[in-house]
Design an enzyme around this catalytic site. Structure first.
Site, mmCIF file in Angstrom:
data_model
loop_
_atom_site.group_PDB
_atom_site.id
_atom_site.type_symbol
_atom_site.label_atom_id
_atom_site.label_comp_id
_atom_site.label_asym_id
_atom_site.label_seq_id
_atom_site.Cartn_x
_atom_site.Cartn_y
_atom_site.Cartn_z
ATOM 1 N N GLY A 14 25.133 36.636 90.002
ATOM 2 C CA GLY A 14 25.756 38.070 89.394
ATOM 3 C C GLY A 14 27.036 38.495 90.501
ATOM 4 N N LYS A 17 31.252 35.771 87.421
ATOM 5 C CA LYS A 17 31.918 34.711 86.921
ATOM 6 C C LYS A 17 32.587 35.107 85.545
ATOM 7 C CE LYS A 17 28.947 31.394 86.892
ATOM 8 N NZ LYS A 17 27.518 32.206 87.198
ATOM 9 N N TYR A 54 16.134 43.867 79.587
ATOM 10 C CA TYR A 54 15.722 43.849 81.057
ATOM 11 C C TYR A 54 16.002 42.438 81.564
ATOM 12 C CZ TYR A 54 13.929 48.586 80.587
ATOM 13 O OH TYR A 54 13.760 49.746 80.505
ATOM 14 N N GLU A 141 32.703 28.636 81.218
ATOM 15 C CA GLU A 141 31.806 29.019 82.408
ATOM 16 C C GLU A 141 30.383 28.430 82.292
ATOM 17 O OE1 GLU A 141 29.436 33.254 83.644
ATOM 18 O OE2 GLU A 141 30.962 33.389 82.086
ATOM 19 N N GLY A 357 18.838 49.430 68.977
ATOM 20 C CA GLY A 357 17.439 48.837 69.967
ATOM 21 C C GLY A 357 16.595 48.401 68.979
ATOM 22 N N CYS A 384 23.895 51.752 64.936
ATOM 23 C CA CYS A 384 22.703 51.101 64.203
ATOM 24 C C CYS A 384 21.417 51.795 64.329
ATOM 25 C CB CYS A 384 22.476 49.827 64.948
ATOM 26 S SG CYS A 384 21.666 48.440 64.208
ATOM 27 N N GLU A 408 9.740 50.032 60.361
ATOM 28 C CA GLU A 408 9.590 49.258 61.450
ATOM 29 C C GLU A 408 8.828 49.821 62.571
ATOM 30 O OE1 GLU A 408 12.780 47.778 65.293
ATOM 31 O OE2 GLU A 408 13.585 49.116 63.499
ATOM 32 N N HIS A 514 27.682 47.824 64.549
ATOM 33 C CA HIS A 514 27.963 47.782 65.929
ATOM 34 C C HIS A 514 29.454 48.047 66.260
ATOM 35 C CE1 HIS A 514 23.958 47.387 67.581
ATOM 36 N NE2 HIS A 514 23.710 46.805 66.594
ATOM 37 N N GLU A 516 30.986 49.049 68.799
ATOM 38 C CA GLU A 516 31.501 48.890 70.185
ATOM 39 C C GLU A 516 31.725 47.513 70.480
ATOM 40 O OE1 GLU A 516 26.954 48.405 69.778
ATOM 41 O OE2 GLU A 516 28.285 49.503 69.067
#
Length: 568
Positions: A14, A17, A54, A141, A357, A384, A408, A514, A516
């Site tokens: 964390g 990098k 998560y 990386e 999601g 979405c 769904e 999406h 974003e």
């Protein structure tokens, strides 16, 4: 021949990098160099597509439909070059490929081993990116931390790369952490020394050490690390925690890393880096400049982990800066909303974003947010799943029933507003069933979506990135249109709904894709820009004077040049 820069991490995970790689890419591109970026992830999943946010944070989707690590989003936003499926390689992909070759008999009965078979495949993937993109520099990386067992094959592969392509064509950057002891008020270098020793034990001597710290790093610390880690002192780079990640390229440039890399790799520079970073520096100055703020409520079920919505957060930042505003995100749990908790938070925001999601948990809370936005005329952008819940919410009002839903979440719903396409019904493999990557969308003239894209210079056909399996059910198009829904973006054949919006609402727009993923610091995405402009109007009419724009603010932003051209 392409040159290679390999970035490893030590002491703890964390450290940033990914941002370091992206920042190095930015300062090299500022010199006119062609840059390709790549991340090697040691986990055994084939990709993060089926992993919980998560566990892994956001899944970033590339133009060619690869589900990848969120660090590729940093690469694209900083370097402004699209990544691809070649840019993210996992242990799962490597071992899967090698084992399939063995099962086919491609190894002619030989014993399959980590060395050379696994390491050779890792090196082949690195070389494939270089051959495909033909960059001056490939930035690679390595995920995880030096000392992790699962990362050893990747470290061995990059160790061999120096022998394969030559010492002058490879360079190793090691990012470590300097802990601060409050009692003695000093930064400790011993963990860095141990990390470098671990790396050297594998056979890799770092050429550059980047020292992450929450405190200023003085010359004595730099000299000590250089001495004990056998690195030139000018190649020991302090990376003090910045007020914004977008300042990191400027910190690296100020430390002289760009010139040092060019010298060591014997790169040919075609542009003055000061000129190449001028727009970037203005962008960072704009981030730091005091501005009025807009409050945008982000309604999701993973809001405890902001990295789950990293690209959404950055897209809102880009759009807000383009009109001279800070965007304050109010993180609202959709599970709280569906349980009747924290509903008052919806009353405090100037706009609402419902991101993508999967799964039923928290869905009713997202529908609550969509209903509030519709009934109270609050600007809304659905991404979405956010578009799907917007359609479900309106359908419940149209049919005066709580039955409308997505199959769904409810296979037996009487009104399957969102459903699988017929050719998807028999597919069971979660890892390979979705509409992924770039697809065209035909915009309907005169709609808010078309206006938003036109304001940014786009035509009536756009290309956007998808990651979903369920679609709007065309059986309900006529009913929804009769009650104010406009399908403002469709696939070119008219079969798939790509954008939906409400005709009698200041800005309630949902996209099946999406947006974003395509937002950039100097090019905010049209739909996010449309949202924050609508949020600004809402704030002016409903909020306190602190939301009012400063006189001449937009004109000044527009005058700054290309980096802020969307300020109108």
């Amino acid at each position: 021949m392409s040159k290679y820069i390999f970035v490893t991490g030590g002491v703890l995970s964390g450290l940033g990098k990914g941002v370091t790689v992206a920042s190095i890419g930015r300062i090299l591109k500022a010199r006119g160099l062609r840059v390709a970026t790549m991340k090697l992830d040691p986990y055994l999943n084939v990709d993060p597509g089926t992993m919980s946010p998560y566990q892994h944070g956001e899944v970033f989707v590339t133009e060619d439909g690869a589900e990848t690590d969120l660090d590729l989003g940093h690469y694209e936003r900083f370097v402004d070059e699209n990544t691809s499926k070649l840019s993210n390689v996992t242990s799962g992909q490597i071992y899967n490929y090698v084992l399939n070759q063995e099962r086919r008999g491609d190894y002619l009965g030989g014993t399959i081993q980590v060395i050379p078979h696994v390491t050779n495949e890792i090196k082949r993937r690195i070389g494939l990116l270089a051959r495909t993109n033909n960059p001056d520099v490939v930035l690679v990386e390595i995920g995880g931390t030096v000392g992790d067992i699962e990362g050893l094959p990747f470290l061995e592969a990059i160790r061999q790369m120096r022998k394969d392509v030559g010492r002058r064509n490879t360079l190793y950057v090691h990012v470590t952490w300097l802990p601060y002891l409050a009692a003695s008020k000093e930064l400790k270098t011993k963990p860095t020394q141990h990390s470098v020793r671990e790396l050297r034990g594998i056979g890799i001597q770092p050429d550059v050490i980047a020292l992450r710290s929450d405190h200023p790093v003085d010359e004595d610390v730099l000299a000590k690390v250089a001495l004990f880690c056998d690195v030139e002192q000018e190649a020991v780079i302090p990376l003090v925690t910045a007020d914004t990640i977008y300042a990191v390229p400027l910190s690296l440039e100020k430390a002289g890393l760009g010139d040092w890399l060019v010298q060591q790799l014997q790169l040919t520079v075609t542009r003055d880096p000061q000129a190449g970073l001028a727009d970037w520096e203005r962008f960072v100055q704009e981030i730091r400049r005091p501005k009025p703020s807009l409050r945008i409520g982000l309604v999701g079920k993973y809001v405890e982990l902001e990295d789950a919505y990293l690209s959404v957060k950055e897209a809102l930042l880009h759009a807000g800066l383009a009109i001279g505003y800070d965007v304050h995100i109010e993180w609202i749990s959709s599970e709280d909303l569906e349980k009747g908790r924290n509903l008052e938070l919806l009353e405090t925001v100037d706009g609402i974003v419902v991101p993508g999601g999967f799964g039923y948990r928290g869905i009713e809370g997202k529908i609550v947010a969509a209903r509030y936005a519709r009934e109270h005329q609050v600007p809304y952008l659905g991404l979405c799943l956010g578009m799907q819940v917007m359609c479900i919410e309106l359908a419940r009002a149209v049919f005066n029933s709580d039955e409308p839903n997505s199959t769904e979440f409810d296979l037996s719903t009487e009104y399957p507003i969102i459903d699988l396409m017929p050719d998807q019904r028999d597919i069971a493999d979660m890892g390979g069933t979705m509409r992924l990557g770039i697809y065209p969308c035909q915009l309907k003239p005169g709609t808010r979506a078309a206006e938003a894209y036109a304001a940014m210079g786009f035509g009536h056909v756009i290309q956007e990135r998808h990651r979903h399996r369920f679609e709007f059910n065309n059986h309900y198009r006529a009913d929804m249109e009769a009650h104010g829904m406009v399908f403002s973006g469709l696939s070119p054949d008219g079969r798939l709904v790509e954008i939906a919006e409400l005709a009698d609402h200041p800005f309630m727009v949902g996209s099946q894709f999406h947006p974003e993923f395509k937002s950039r610091p100097n090019r905010p995405h049209p739909l996010f820009l449309g949202l924050v402009k609508a949020a600004r109007r809402y704030a002016e009419n409903h909020r306190t004077p602190e939301h009012q724009p400063v006189d001449g603010q937009e004109e000044a932003a527009a005058a700054r040049g290309d980096a802020f051209s969307p300020a109108s």
